[in-house]
Design a protein around this motif. Structure first.
Motif, PDB file in Angstrom:
ATOM      1  N   LEU A   1     -19.159  14.913  42.506  1.00  0.00           N
ATOM      2  CA  LEU A   1     -17.806  14.564  42.983  1.00  0.00           C
ATOM      3  C   LEU A   1     -17.547  13.065  42.803  1.00  0.00           C
ATOM      4  N   VAL A   2     -18.565  12.258  43.059  1.00  0.00           N
ATOM      5  CA  VAL A   2     -18.378  10.804  42.930  1.00  0.00           C
ATOM      6  C   VAL A   2     -18.094  10.433  41.467  1.00  0.00           C
ATOM      7  N   ILE A   3     -18.852  11.015  40.552  1.00  0.00           N
ATOM      8  CA  ILE A   3     -18.655  10.641  39.138  1.00  0.00           C
ATOM      9  C   ILE A   3     -17.354  11.228  38.579  1.00  0.00           C
ATOM     10  N   VAL A   4     -17.003  12.437  39.026  1.00  0.00           N
ATOM     11  CA  VAL A   4     -15.702  12.997  38.610  1.00  0.00           C
ATOM     12  C   VAL A   4     -14.582  12.098  39.138  1.00  0.00           C
ATOM     13  N   GLY A   5     -14.739  11.620  40.351  1.00  0.00           N
ATOM     14  CA  GLY A   5     -13.757  10.693  40.920  1.00  0.00           C
ATOM     15  C   GLY A   5     -13.627   9.456  40.059  1.00  0.00           C
ATOM     16  N   CYS A   6     -14.763   8.965  39.601  1.00  0.00           N
ATOM     17  CA  CYS A   6     -14.772   7.776  38.732  1.00  0.00           C
ATOM     18  C   CYS A   6     -14.000   8.068  37.443  1.00  0.00           C
ATOM     19  N   MET A   7     -14.223   9.251  36.871  1.00  0.00           N
ATOM     20  CA  MET A   7     -13.510   9.599  35.624  1.00  0.00           C
ATOM     21  C   MET A   7     -11.998   9.641  35.865  1.00  0.00           C
ATOM     22  N   MET A   8     -11.623  10.239  37.015  1.00  0.00           N
ATOM     23  CA  MET A   8     -10.188  10.382  37.291  1.00  0.00           C
ATOM     24  C   MET A   8      -9.520   9.038  37.587  1.00  0.00           C
ATOM     25  N   ALA A   9     -10.304   8.103  38.092  1.00  0.00           N
ATOM     26  CA  ALA A   9      -9.743   6.788  38.424  1.00  0.00           C
ATOM     27  C   ALA A   9      -9.220   6.073  37.175  1.00  0.00           C
ATOM     28  N   ALA A  10      -9.596   6.589  35.991  1.00  0.00           N
ATOM     29  CA  ALA A  10      -9.139   5.959  34.735  1.00  0.00           C
ATOM     30  C   ALA A  10      -7.616   5.909  34.653  1.00  0.00           C
ATOM     31  N   SER A  11      -6.929   6.856  35.328  1.00  0.00           N
ATOM     32  CA  SER A  11      -5.444   6.853  35.266  1.00  0.00           C
ATOM     33  C   SER A  11      -4.857   5.566  35.820  1.00  0.00           C
ATOM     34  N   LEU A  12      -5.621   4.903  36.680  1.00  0.00           N
ATOM     35  CA  LEU A  12      -5.086   3.690  37.309  1.00  0.00           C
ATOM     36  C   LEU A  12      -4.791   2.602  36.279  1.00  0.00           C
ATOM     37  N   LYS A  13      -5.434   2.730  35.112  1.00  0.00           N
ATOM     38  CA  LYS A  13      -5.208   1.684  34.096  1.00  0.00           C
ATOM     39  C   LYS A  13      -3.779   1.747  33.535  1.00  0.00           C
ATOM     40  N   GLU A  14      -3.109   2.891  33.708  1.00  0.00           N
ATOM     41  CA  GLU A  14      -1.739   3.034  33.198  1.00  0.00           C
ATOM     42  C   GLU A  14      -0.719   2.308  34.083  1.00  0.00           C
ATOM     43  N   VAL A  15      -1.146   1.904  35.283  1.00  0.00           N
ATOM     44  CA  VAL A  15      -0.210   1.227  36.193  1.00  0.00           C
ATOM     45  C   VAL A  15      -0.122  -0.251  35.801  1.00  0.00           C
TER      46      VAL A  15
END
Ligand SMILES: Nc1nc2[nH]cnc2c(=O)[nH]1
Length: 464
Positions: free
Chosen positions: A381-395
């Motif tokens: 869950l922690v690493i999947v969370g890390c992968m999903m956090a990539a969307s933050l770069k679009e902000v």
């Protein structure tokens, strides 16, 4: 199989879908035992809730897979099961049967706003920067779920006496000390997931879960739970099945006119949380991975009926809550842990069908499945969370007017431990920023309405 799920078209294979299904299932299987543990405190029978949880998960996930052909799994949500127990039953004094009635009605409202396209309208109205923030925020949320599952983050209550009475109290968060085997096993699992992910090992997430669970055996962390008797559980199901239609449920829910506003506000609170939780999960996980493609989005916007995958997925989600409540569980929702299976390559409803099959098997293998400790899945869950956090770069973080709503939407999800309240914080601050910039007319009317409803929700909750 190919014809039904369009595996090639979605760039996947049967084995990848199976691996994804198992990964999602193990990431969320804790709910099989945790949900009855929470709901039984209201007086519900453990075995009845155990079966209701599994049945709701099977039906909701199968509809998601077979009708919508998307790799999402459903089960009773954490958060709303706590709200059901601690706020609705303990705090407000409703019986568990009455609380189930309110969950049922919330499910009907969900169906109504889905078939009348209100949910679709909300999705279309969410500004792009907030959509990216929601995606990244769900990453933070899912990682936080993993950390809390193994108590890697601890909370020391400021008032231990009040905490002992079971109420919500203020507490000082902190990092756990490395003096317990659950944390050691979690760190071993986390290390395995990091190594397998970086080295791109096929099926690495599932492999990490299985290896960690095996390593947990000599550590005393992976232990069979023999206290579950299937016969006993089936014997208790009639106590929860249909209980909402009994005298203690619908028979008394509306009997006291003085309590009517409270009933309506509680149903409203259930509905706001349930609706926005699912929206956030789909937007956050489905768009970036291509599960809901550009063509699908256009079909969502322009098509009629259930023409797009998102339409069908929203419908699948909406019917699960009412069905679950009839069997005897709090709100069933699309699980954010589905992102673990999606990260493992799941792209179609076949993944969901595998998850549903695992839930069905878990009725008979509950002692084995509940033996897989949270420490074995938390790292994923922690690493999947890390992968999903990539969307933050679009902000566009260098534009403070964009950064403030995005920050609130993403970070608040984890702080408030609620996808819905993260979305609320993002919407409300978005309106404030636009008003300050004299661009209030740019805010979509739906965003205004939803923000106002959330404020109303917070005010009502404060008065409960
Ligand atoms: N989206 C979502 N995922 C969950 N996983 C565990 N609980 C929840 C929940 O309430 N919502």
């Amino acid at each position: 199989m190919e014809k039904f799920f369009h595996l090639k078209e979605n760039g996947t294979t049967v084995s990848r879908e199976c691996m994804a299904g198992l990964t999602t299932f193990f990431a969320m299987s804790y709910i099989i035992v945790v949900n009855p543990q929470i709901l039984q405190q209201t007086g519900m029978p453990w075995g009845g809730v155990f079966l209701a949880t599994i049945i709701a998960a099977i039906i909701g996930t199968l509809v998601m897979g077979l009708f919508a052909n998307v790799p999402y799994a459903q089960a009773p949500g954490m958060g709303l099961n706590a709200f059901f127990t601690y706020t609705v039953c303990f705090g407000l004094g409703f019986t568990w049967q009455q609380a189930l009635c309110m969950v049922f009605l919330c499910g009907l409202i969900n169906i109504l706003i889905t078939v009348t396209k209100v949910r679709k309208m909300i999705i279309k109205a969410i500004p792009e920067s907030l959509q990216h923030a929601i995606g990244g925020g769900i990453g933070l949320f899912v990682a936080y779920v993993g950390l809390l599952n193994v108590a890697a983050v601890t909370f020391t209550p400021n008032d231990p006496k009040a905490a002992a009475q079971g109420g919500a109290v203020s507490a000082v968060p902190g990092m756990a000390t490395l003096d317990n085997p659950t944390l050691w096993l979690f760190l071993i699992g986390l290390l395995l997931v990091i190594v397998f992910t970086i080295l791109k090992v096929k099926g690495g997430m599932l492999l990490a879960i299985v290896l960690t669970a095996v390593i947990g055996i000599p550590m005393g962390q992976t232990t069979m739970n023999n206290s579950i008797s299937i016969g006993e559980a089936f014997g208790q199901l009639p106590q929860t099945f249909g209980a909402l239609f009994s005298h203690e449920g619908f028979g008394t829910l509306f009997a006291d006119p003085a309590k009517l506003p409270l009933v309506l506000v509680t149903i409203f609170a259930f509905s706001m949380s349930d609706t926005f939780d699912t929206l956030g999960t789909f937007i956050g996980t489905g768009r970036r991975t291509g599960i809901f493609s550009q063509a699908d989005e256009e079909s969502l916007e322009n098509g009629h009926g259930f023409s797009s995958k998102m339409d069908k997925a929203l419908f699948a989600d909406s019917i699960a809550t009412s069905i679950g409540s009839i069997f005897g569980t709090s709100n069933t929702t699309t699980y954010v842990e589905s992102s673990a299976g999606i990260a493992a390559g799941g792209r179609t409803g076949l993944t969901s069908v595998i998850v549903a099959a695992c839930f069905a098997l878990s009725i008979f293998f509950a002692p084995v499945i509940s033996a897989v400790p949270s420490a074995a899945t938390a790292g994923v869950l922690v690493i999947v969370g890390c992968m999903m956090a990539a969307s933050l770069k679009e902000v566009r973080w260098d534009d403070i007017s964009e950064a403030i709503p995005a920050f609130f939407a993403s970070v608040f999800m984890a702080f408030a431990y609620s996808i819905s309240y993260g979305i609320a914080a993002g919407f409300i601050t978005y309106c404030i920023v636009k008003v300050c910039k004299k661009k209030a007319s740019e805010v979509h009317p739906v965003v205004w309405i939803v923000s106002a409803l959330f404020i109303l929700d917070f005010v009502c909750m404060a008065m409960l």
